[in-house]
Scaffold this motif. Sequence first.
Motif, PDB file in Angstrom:
ATOM      1  N   PHE A  12     -14.217  -9.546  21.157  1.00  0.00           N
ATOM      2  CA  PHE A  12     -13.710  -8.229  21.531  1.00  0.00           C
ATOM      3  C   PHE A  12     -12.691  -8.315  22.669  1.00  0.00           C
ATOM      4  CE2 PHE A  12     -13.961  -4.372  24.168  1.00  0.00           C
ATOM      5  CZ  PHE A  12     -13.488  -3.451  23.249  1.00  0.00           C
ATOM      6  N   TYR A  13     -13.107  -8.873  23.803  1.00  0.00           N
ATOM      7  CA  TYR A  13     -12.248  -8.836  24.985  1.00  0.00           C
ATOM      8  C   TYR A  13     -11.030  -9.752  24.862  1.00  0.00           C
ATOM      9  CZ  TYR A  13     -15.677  -5.922  27.275  1.00  0.00           C
ATOM     10  OH  TYR A  13     -16.509  -4.880  27.593  1.00  0.00           O
ATOM     11  N   ALA A  14     -11.176 -10.899  24.235  1.00  0.00           N
ATOM     12  CA  ALA A  14     -10.034 -11.812  24.072  1.00  0.00           C
ATOM     13  C   ALA A  14      -9.252 -11.492  22.802  1.00  0.00           C
ATOM     14  CB  ALA A  14     -10.513 -13.263  24.056  1.00  0.00           C
ATOM     15  N   ASP A  15      -9.928 -11.470  21.669  1.00  0.00           N
ATOM     16  CA  ASP A  15      -9.218 -11.323  20.394  1.00  0.00           C
ATOM     17  C   ASP A  15      -8.680  -9.913  20.163  1.00  0.00           C
ATOM     18  OD1 ASP A  15      -9.931 -13.960  20.057  1.00  0.00           O
ATOM     19  OD2 ASP A  15     -11.528 -13.551  18.620  1.00  0.00           O
ATOM     20  N   ILE A  16      -9.411  -8.888  20.565  1.00  0.00           N
ATOM     21  CA  ILE A  16      -8.961  -7.511  20.322  1.00  0.00           C
ATOM     22  C   ILE A  16      -8.183  -6.957  21.523  1.00  0.00           C
ATOM     23  CG2 ILE A  16      -9.703  -5.124  19.916  1.00  0.00           C
ATOM     24  CD1 ILE A  16     -11.918  -6.234  18.137  1.00  0.00           C
ATOM     25  N   LEU A  17      -8.740  -7.083  22.727  1.00  0.00           N
ATOM     26  CA  LEU A  17      -8.065  -6.503  23.897  1.00  0.00           C
ATOM     27  C   LEU A  17      -7.032  -7.434  24.533  1.00  0.00           C
ATOM     28  CD1 LEU A  17     -10.830  -4.465  25.763  1.00  0.00           C
ATOM     29  CD2 LEU A  17      -9.243  -3.730  23.972  1.00  0.00           C
ATOM     30  N   GLY A  18      -7.047  -8.707  24.185  1.00  0.00           N
ATOM     31  CA  GLY A  18      -6.010  -9.613  24.664  1.00  0.00           C
ATOM     32  C   GLY A  18      -6.245 -10.239  26.029  1.00  0.00           C
ATOM     33  N   PHE A  19      -7.461 -10.198  26.542  1.00  0.00           N
ATOM     34  CA  PHE A  19      -7.774 -10.857  27.798  1.00  0.00           C
ATOM     35  C   PHE A  19      -7.841 -12.365  27.591  1.00  0.00           C
ATOM     36  CE2 PHE A  19      -9.143  -6.632  28.728  1.00  0.00           C
ATOM     37  CZ  PHE A  19      -9.210  -6.498  30.104  1.00  0.00           C
ATOM     38  N   ASP A  20      -7.617 -13.111  28.648  1.00  0.00           N
ATOM     39  CA  ASP A  20      -7.829 -14.555  28.637  1.00  0.00           C
ATOM     40  C   ASP A  20      -9.209 -14.822  29.210  1.00  0.00           C
ATOM     41  OD1 ASP A  20      -5.239 -15.300  27.690  1.00  0.00           O
ATOM     42  OD2 ASP A  20      -4.446 -14.897  29.694  1.00  0.00           O
ATOM     43  N   GLU A  21      -9.912 -15.782  28.608  1.00  0.00           N
ATOM     44  CA  GLU A  21     -11.199 -16.152  29.194  1.00  0.00           C
ATOM     45  C   GLU A  21     -10.952 -17.003  30.428  1.00  0.00           C
ATOM     46  OE1 GLU A  21     -15.505 -18.188  28.169  1.00  0.00           O
ATOM     47  OE2 GLU A  21     -14.067 -17.869  26.551  1.00  0.00           O
ATOM     48  N   GLU A  22     -11.758 -16.760  31.433  1.00  0.00           N
ATOM     49  CA  GLU A  22     -11.672 -17.497  32.690  1.00  0.00           C
ATOM     50  C   GLU A  22     -12.968 -18.291  32.846  1.00  0.00           C
ATOM     51  OE1 GLU A  22     -11.607 -15.011  36.327  1.00  0.00           O
ATOM     52  OE2 GLU A  22      -9.715 -16.026  36.710  1.00  0.00           O
ATOM     53  N   THR A  23     -12.857 -19.542  33.217  1.00  0.00           N
ATOM     54  CA  THR A  23     -14.041 -20.378  33.383  1.00  0.00           C
ATOM     55  C   THR A  23     -14.858 -19.900  34.577  1.00  0.00           C
ATOM     56  OG1 THR A  23     -12.857 -22.260  32.476  1.00  0.00           O
ATOM     57  CG2 THR A  23     -14.867 -22.742  33.697  1.00  0.00           C
ATOM     58  N   LYS A  24     -16.151 -19.678  34.322  1.00  0.00           N
ATOM     59  CA  LYS A  24     -17.047 -19.301  35.417  1.00  0.00           C
ATOM     60  C   LYS A  24     -17.310 -20.515  36.288  1.00  0.00           C
ATOM     61  CE  LYS A  24     -20.671 -16.882  34.618  1.00  0.00           C
ATOM     62  NZ  LYS A  24     -21.943 -16.352  34.103  1.00  0.00           N
ATOM     63  N   PRO A  25     -17.536 -20.296  37.563  1.00  0.00           N
ATOM     64  CA  PRO A  25     -17.910 -21.430  38.416  1.00  0.00           C
ATOM     65  C   PRO A  25     -19.164 -22.115  37.865  1.00  0.00           C
ATOM     66  CG  PRO A  25     -17.436 -19.482  39.734  1.00  0.00           C
ATOM     67  CD  PRO A  25     -17.450 -19.048  38.300  1.00  0.00           C
ATOM     68  N   GLU A  26     -19.201 -23.413  37.963  1.00  0.00           N
ATOM     69  CA  GLU A  26     -20.297 -24.193  37.383  1.00  0.00           C
ATOM     70  C   GLU A  26     -21.660 -23.688  37.836  1.00  0.00           C
ATOM     71  OE1 GLU A  26     -21.826 -28.801  37.187  1.00  0.00           O
ATOM     72  OE2 GLU A  26     -19.691 -28.397  37.559  1.00  0.00           O
ATOM     73  N   ILE A  27     -21.762 -23.309  39.096  1.00  0.00           N
ATOM     74  CA  ILE A  27     -23.045 -22.859  39.642  1.00  0.00           C
ATOM     75  C   ILE A  27     -23.556 -21.585  38.951  1.00  0.00           C
ATOM     76  CG2 ILE A  27     -22.105 -21.475  41.537  1.00  0.00           C
ATOM     77  CD1 ILE A  27     -24.380 -22.751  43.284  1.00  0.00           C
ATOM     78  N   LEU A  28     -22.655 -20.798  38.329  1.00  0.00           N
ATOM     79  CA  LEU A  28     -23.041 -19.543  37.673  1.00  0.00           C
ATOM     80  C   LEU A  28     -23.170 -19.666  36.152  1.00  0.00           C
ATOM     81  CD1 LEU A  28     -20.727 -17.051  39.604  1.00  0.00           C
ATOM     82  CD2 LEU A  28     -23.104 -17.666  40.093  1.00  0.00           C
ATOM     83  N   GLN A  29     -22.776 -20.776  35.578  1.00  0.00           N
ATOM     84  CA  GLN A  29     -22.731 -20.888  34.124  1.00  0.00           C
ATOM     85  C   GLN A  29     -24.094 -20.771  33.459  1.00  0.00           C
ATOM     86  OE1 GLN A  29     -20.365 -24.326  33.104  1.00  0.00           O
ATOM     87  NE2 GLN A  29     -18.545 -23.440  34.055  1.00  0.00           N
ATOM     88  N   GLY A  30     -25.157 -21.166  34.120  1.00  0.00           N
ATOM     89  CA  GLY A  30     -26.493 -21.085  33.536  1.00  0.00           C
ATOM     90  C   GLY A  30     -27.026 -19.668  33.408  1.00  0.00           C
TER      91      GLY A  30
END
Length: 108
Positions: A12-30
Amino acid sequence: MPERREDEARAFYADILGFDEETKPEILQGRGGVWFRAGPLRLHLGVEMPFVPARKAHPGIEVENLDAAKAHLDSMGHSWSQDVDISDIRRIYVADPFGNRIEILETR
């Protein structure tokens, strides 16, 4: 957002709305969730349990051409609803895959 539904958020957010995904900080990925960016706008979707969609509180995303945004949503098969225009703002609403309300607006 509900847990383990990051792929739907990306669709939705990338493919439809055109946002770029941003990598979350490693400490928050879990923790799950996914972060997006469009120009200076950052949108962070976090996981909530139990999840309840935000149907009233919502972000407003300004676009340069609301008619083009509506046509794009139509072409992607994503529904939207018209709202009343207020003073210098034209606006519509869409729902993300989780039922959260998002306003798309154009200022005149």
